[in-house]
Design a protein around this motif. Sequence first.
Motif, PDB file in Angstrom:
ATOM      1  N   ALA A  94     -14.950  -0.222   7.474  1.00  0.00           N
ATOM      2  CA  ALA A  94     -14.009  -0.846   6.542  1.00  0.00           C
ATOM      3  C   ALA A  94     -13.490   0.189   5.547  1.00  0.00           C
ATOM      4  N   GLY A  95     -12.254   0.017   5.108  1.00  0.00           N
ATOM      5  CA  GLY A  95     -11.707   0.906   4.097  1.00  0.00           C
ATOM      6  C   GLY A  95     -10.468   1.657   4.509  1.00  0.00           C
ATOM      7  N   SER A  96     -10.189   1.736   5.806  1.00  0.00           N
ATOM      8  CA  SER A  96      -8.960   2.343   6.302  1.00  0.00           C
ATOM      9  C   SER A  96      -8.782   3.764   5.755  1.00  0.00           C
ATOM     10  N   ALA A  97      -7.637   4.040   5.133  1.00  0.00           N
ATOM     11  CA  ALA A  97      -7.311   5.400   4.700  1.00  0.00           C
ATOM     12  C   ALA A  97      -8.345   5.959   3.727  1.00  0.00           C
ATOM     13  N   GLY A 140      -7.114  -6.948   3.508  1.00  0.00           N
ATOM     14  CA  GLY A 140      -7.171  -5.493   3.448  1.00  0.00           C
ATOM     15  C   GLY A 140      -7.641  -4.995   2.102  1.00  0.00           C
ATOM     16  N   GLN A 141      -7.161  -5.614   1.026  1.00  0.00           N
ATOM     17  CA  GLN A 141      -7.528  -5.169  -0.310  1.00  0.00           C
ATOM     18  C   GLN A 141      -9.014  -5.366  -0.581  1.00  0.00           C
ATOM     19  N   SER A 142      -9.550  -6.513  -0.174  1.00  0.00           N
ATOM     20  CA  SER A 142     -10.965  -6.787  -0.404  1.00  0.00           C
ATOM     21  C   SER A 142     -11.847  -5.844   0.397  1.00  0.00           C
ATOM     22  N   ARG A 143     -11.389  -5.411   1.588  1.00  0.00           N
ATOM     23  CA  ARG A 143     -12.193  -4.495   2.402  1.00  0.00           C
ATOM     24  C   ARG A 143     -12.196  -3.082   1.826  1.00  0.00           C
ATOM     25  N   VAL A 144     -11.078  -2.641   1.284  1.00  0.00           N
ATOM     26  CA  VAL A 144     -11.053  -1.328   0.634  1.00  0.00           C
ATOM     27  C   VAL A 144     -11.968  -1.334  -0.590  1.00  0.00           C
ATOM     28  N   PHE A 145     -11.879  -2.383  -1.397  1.00  0.00           N
ATOM     29  CA  PHE A 145     -12.718  -2.529  -2.585  1.00  0.00           C
ATOM     30  C   PHE A 145     -14.189  -2.554  -2.175  1.00  0.00           C
ATOM     31  N   PHE A 146     -14.490  -3.286  -1.107  1.00  0.00           N
ATOM     32  CA  PHE A 146     -15.852  -3.396  -0.587  1.00  0.00           C
ATOM     33  C   PHE A 146     -16.386  -2.030  -0.164  1.00  0.00           C
ATOM     34  N   ALA A 147     -15.579  -1.260   0.551  1.00  0.00           N
ATOM     35  CA  ALA A 147     -16.006   0.053   1.022  1.00  0.00           C
ATOM     36  C   ALA A 147     -16.279   0.996  -0.146  1.00  0.00           C
ATOM     37  N   MET A 148     -15.427   0.978  -1.158  1.00  0.00           N
ATOM     38  CA  MET A 148     -15.623   1.829  -2.326  1.00  0.00           C
ATOM     39  C   MET A 148     -16.875   1.416  -3.094  1.00  0.00           C
ATOM     40  N   SER A 149     -17.128   0.121  -3.144  1.00  0.00           N
ATOM     41  CA  SER A 149     -18.323  -0.377  -3.819  1.00  0.00           C
ATOM     42  C   SER A 149     -19.579   0.018  -3.060  1.00  0.00           C
ATOM     43  N   ARG A 150     -19.537  -0.055  -1.741  1.00  0.00           N
ATOM     44  CA  ARG A 150     -20.707   0.302  -0.930  1.00  0.00           C
ATOM     45  C   ARG A 150     -21.048   1.786  -1.097  1.00  0.00           C
ATOM     46  N   SER A 192     -16.551  -9.437  -3.823  1.00  0.00           N
ATOM     47  CA  SER A 192     -15.304  -8.716  -4.075  1.00  0.00           C
ATOM     48  C   SER A 192     -14.097  -9.582  -3.732  1.00  0.00           C
ATOM     49  N   THR A 193     -14.210 -10.397  -2.677  1.00  0.00           N
ATOM     50  CA  THR A 193     -13.096 -11.261  -2.291  1.00  0.00           C
ATOM     51  C   THR A 193     -12.801 -12.296  -3.374  1.00  0.00           C
ATOM     52  N   ILE A 194     -13.843 -12.919  -3.911  1.00  0.00           N
ATOM     53  CA  ILE A 194     -13.648 -13.936  -4.959  1.00  0.00           C
ATOM     54  C   ILE A 194     -13.091 -13.305  -6.225  1.00  0.00           C
ATOM     55  N   LEU A 195     -13.663 -12.160  -6.640  1.00  0.00           N
ATOM     56  CA  LEU A 195     -13.172 -11.480  -7.848  1.00  0.00           C
ATOM     57  C   LEU A 195     -11.688 -11.158  -7.727  1.00  0.00           C
ATOM     58  N   LEU A 196     -11.334 -10.513  -6.638  1.00  0.00           N
ATOM     59  CA  LEU A 196      -9.949 -10.104  -6.463  1.00  0.00           C
ATOM     60  C   LEU A 196      -9.031 -11.304  -6.287  1.00  0.00           C
ATOM     61  N   GLY A 197      -9.510 -12.332  -5.573  1.00  0.00           N
ATOM     62  CA  GLY A 197      -8.705 -13.533  -5.371  1.00  0.00           C
ATOM     63  C   GLY A 197      -8.358 -14.211  -6.683  1.00  0.00           C
ATOM     64  N   VAL A 198      -9.326 -14.326  -7.575  1.00  0.00           N
ATOM     65  CA  VAL A 198      -9.095 -14.970  -8.874  1.00  0.00           C
ATOM     66  C   VAL A 198      -8.136 -14.140  -9.723  1.00  0.00           C
ATOM     67  N   VAL A 199      -8.359 -12.821  -9.761  1.00  0.00           N
ATOM     68  CA  VAL A 199      -7.488 -11.949 -10.557  1.00  0.00           C
ATOM     69  C   VAL A 199      -6.051 -12.010 -10.048  1.00  0.00           C
TER      70      VAL A 199
END
Length: 507
Positions: free
Chosen positions: A91-94, A351-361, A382-389
Amino acid sequence: MSNALFRTKNVEQSILDTEEPEHSLRKSLTALDLTVFGVGVIIGTGIFVLTGTAAKNTAGPAVSLSFVVAGVVCALAALCYAEFASTLPVAGSAYTFSYASLGELPAWIIGWDLVLELALGTAVVAVGWSGYIHSLLDNAGWHLPEALSGRDGAHGFGFDILAAALVLLLTAILVVGMKLSARVTSVVVAIKVAVVLVVIIAGAFFIHGGNYDPFIPKAQSAEAAGNLKAPLIQLMFGWAPSNFGVMGIFTAASVVFFAFIGFDVVATAAEETRNPQRDVPRGILGSLIICTALYVAVAIVVTGMQKYSALSVKAPLADAFKSTGHPWFAGLISFGAAVGLTTVCMILLLGQSRVFFAMSRDGLLPRFFSHTHPKFRTPYRSTILLGVVIAVVAGFTSLSELAELVNIGTLFAFIVVAISVIILRRTRPDLHRAFRTPWVPVVPIVSVCATLWLMLNLPAETWIRFAIWMVIGFFVYFFYGVSHSRLGRHQETTVSEVMHEPRENGE
């Protein structure tokens, strides 16, 4: 310090991290699922709007060739993405790709960039979706209170309840699981593609050959605008590409390119794919080929139905059908656009939640957000945090003036991935590559040049906003990321163990 900034995370360690029970994602996607995701995120309002804008102002009927050019540029980037995603199915792409080749700081820069771009993209698309739904409701005689119609629809306080509700609903779907997300996306994409095909087939009966004459209108000089809304290349060199003519085709390509943005999101789901080495390249390239064919067909139809100079900028397809005496299709097109934006919003959020997840991991963001759900195996925190924001941002802001930030972020990612392919070929020639980008380094270099050209055609103010966000990112990295990096701590522990290990022979 410089060594720390450019320390790389090897491919083997990246893949090993995906096997940690609390930080692993469920593998449930197939090549078909990924292709559907790609088609779902690429086909949005661009196919209904940008065709008219580019044809009327820049390329004329030759806008169909502009879509081909833009498709080729994307294909060059797609070949690079396919090699990385099949070699490093994480996860995390580029972000993940650059961590393995360029180093930690460049990886942070691209990750920070993608977090903003995909978040803004989700919010912008949600607001656009709300606009189409409001239009459909108005046609049916139903009207929401102005205070719940967003900032642009209210006097003073306004909250776009529909945009916020859409983001929250899609957040819940993504938390429940990728397979459910794939099923929902499959249904919605099927409806969306069906609408596009109906428009293409029906429109073909109203084509008049005279509207294609001239196919490539005579070139016209375009004056450089001396303000920040002008393309950066104008301010740098004091000139602007010609409108119409052969060069107009390439200028229009920089406009319609934005209709392709999103195929790279497929790479963020590599870790959740059953057979990523085979399926990720198929998903990336398959979705790009399908969408390019649909875009070219739509461009040919709309410029054949109505003279390019008379095309509407806001709703070219709908108005083209009205000009032929068939207004019913306008409602169908609005419905298709609304349905289409639903999947665009979902996959951008994915995609956004997966990039955030990879950086957090990796520890560059708080590890709290890299825990996966014990049942659904999704990065729910991360999905819930980003979804709410994003729901709050979409509810209170129209964001139309920030939409171009999404484009520059994606183009920047294209350049990073292309360069990373060249570097990893040199540093790790031993890696097994299920898919290999052909003609390296020629293809990646051409991809970088073509992408940079499109970036230079973006407004200067977009570059300024992008630079400001990057500066903020540098502060976050140096005050938090560099000291919490798991890779950095691992290297410090290894060095400490070596320094304190028992010496033989009294050394």
